[in-house]
Design a protein around this motif. Structure first.
Motif, mmCIF file in Angstrom:
data_model
loop_
_atom_site.group_PDB
_atom_site.id
_atom_site.type_symbol
_atom_site.label_atom_id
_atom_site.label_comp_id
_atom_site.label_asym_id
_atom_site.label_seq_id
_atom_site.Cartn_x
_atom_site.Cartn_y
_atom_site.Cartn_z
ATOM 1 N N ASP A 94 159.589 15.039 46.733
ATOM 2 C CA ASP A 94 159.958 16.131 47.640
ATOM 3 C C ASP A 94 159.792 17.508 47.005
ATOM 4 O O ASP A 94 159.929 18.525 47.688
ATOM 5 N N ALA A 97 155.975 19.121 48.153
ATOM 6 C CA ALA A 97 155.682 18.774 49.543
ATOM 7 C C ALA A 97 156.843 19.141 50.466
ATOM 8 O O ALA A 97 156.624 19.539 51.616
ATOM 9 N N SER A 101 156.471 21.487 53.731
ATOM 10 C CA SER A 101 156.789 21.025 55.084
ATOM 11 C C SER A 101 157.797 21.940 55.770
ATOM 12 O O SER A 101 157.787 22.073 56.997
ATOM 13 N N SER A 193 153.261 15.088 44.848
ATOM 14 C CA SER A 193 153.836 16.050 45.786
ATOM 15 C C SER A 193 152.947 17.256 46.007
ATOM 16 O O SER A 193 153.043 17.919 47.044
ATOM 17 N N THR A 196 150.014 16.758 49.068
ATOM 18 C CA THR A 196 150.287 16.619 50.489
ATOM 19 C C THR A 196 151.362 17.594 50.931
ATOM 20 O O THR A 196 152.102 18.137 50.097
ATOM 21 N N THR A 197 151.432 17.802 52.225
ATOM 22 C CA THR A 197 152.522 18.596 52.809
ATOM 23 C C THR A 197 153.517 17.699 53.532
ATOM 24 O O THR A 197 154.404 18.193 54.225
ATOM 25 N N VAL A 198 153.355 16.390 53.369
ATOM 26 C CA VAL A 198 154.249 15.416 54.016
ATOM 27 C C VAL A 198 155.115 14.792 52.932
ATOM 28 O O VAL A 198 154.648 13.911 52.190
ATOM 29 N N SER A 279 151.631 27.246 54.013
ATOM 30 C CA SER A 279 152.941 27.099 54.647
ATOM 31 C C SER A 279 154.048 27.320 53.614
ATOM 32 O O SER A 279 153.791 27.422 52.434
#
Length: 279
Positions: A94, A97, A101, A193, A196-198, A279
């Motif tokens: 986490d 990512a 998110s 981590s 990805t952004t998931v 983001s």
């Protein structure tokens, strides 16, 4: 002319960022839920032995019945293959990512933080959790063991007996050993981590890699690979339960985890330093 506002020195900003990271991490309900689940492992072990202790069962059951302090050792041993890697996978996966998110990653980088410093702070937060997790297991084991069983001097694997103070020292060393063991997995989770952004995907990938490493470590056909797997020395803490303490496993484990930290930390930096943050 008004005087310019003082700017915090880089080390001060880094410590402030780390404090903020730890505050966010340990204020999350998810973090406390995972720590509570880890504490439940030795508690369930102690209750199970108390309800149905048998002299015909495994030797560790008899040891727990004779001395409740062994609940902590047993709980830690049970937690290492699955429960501890699972929680580390959630926290480490986490790190980056999760911010992406939530849309807060760009904000963190707009502030005078820098990508390297952010990576280091995120990894430091995961490392602190890696220490807190085994400590919770040990403390819960001592608590339930003292509540349900008699406690007293502990007989080590070498046959020597140490008092409560000697047990406390070795318990702290055990927590340190397990924390060091999880640092390589934390570095892997940090790298994943950044890909990805998931966050759920990064968490799952890290947990799967932890399981895969342990499976590979059991295959005799891959014995040449075993010393290079980050999970290879996870159960080497038994050497800390001897008198005198044998430090070989601790040193080999620390060196192996350092290699994983350097390698996957470098990959995380290479990915994160060139990544477009949207983001």
């Amino acid at each position: 002319m008004s005087r310019a506002e003082p700017v915090a020195a880089p080390p001060a900003r880094a410590f402030a960022l780390l404090g903020s990271e730890l505050s966010v991490l340990f204020r999350r309900r998810r973090t406390w839920a995972m720590l509570a689940a880890l504490a439940l492992v030795p508690i369930l072990v102690g209750i199970a032995v108390r309800i149905r202790s048998s002299s015909n069962g495994p030797a560790f059951l008899a040891a727990i019945s004779d001395n409740g302090l062994f609940v902590s050792f047993t709980g830690l041993t049970v937690s290492i293959p699955l429960f501890l890697p699972l929680t580390i996978g959630v926290v480490a996966g986490d790190t980056i990512a999760g911010e992406a998110s939530l849309g807060t990653l760009r904000y963190l980088l707009v502030a005078p933080t820098g990508r390297v410093r952010l990576l280091l702070v995120k990894y430091a937060g995961a490392a602190v959790f890696a220490l807190a997790a085994p400590l919770v297991v040990l403390l819960a084991g001592v608590g339930i063991g003292a509540l349900l069983f008699p406690i007293g001097p502990v007989t080590l694997l070498s046959g020597n007996t140490v008092g409560i103070d000697g047990f406390a020292v070795r318990a702290l060393l055990l927590a340190a050993y397990v924390a060091v063991s999880l640092l390589g997995l934390s570095a892997i989770g940090l790298f994943v981590s950044t890909l990805t952004t998931v966050p759920v995907g990064a968490m799952a990938a890290t947990i799967v890699l932890a399981a895969a490493a342990q499976i590979l470590d059991t295959l005799p056909q891959l014995d040449w690979l075993h010393p290079w797997l980050f999970s290879h020395y996870w159960f080497g803490f038994a050497d800390l339960l001897r008198d005198p303490i044998a430090w070989d496993s601790f040193g080999q484990n620390a060196l192996l985890q350092l290699g994983y930290i350097a390698f996957f930390g470098g990959l995380a930096y290479g990915r994160f330093a060139t990544k477009d943050i949207l983001s």
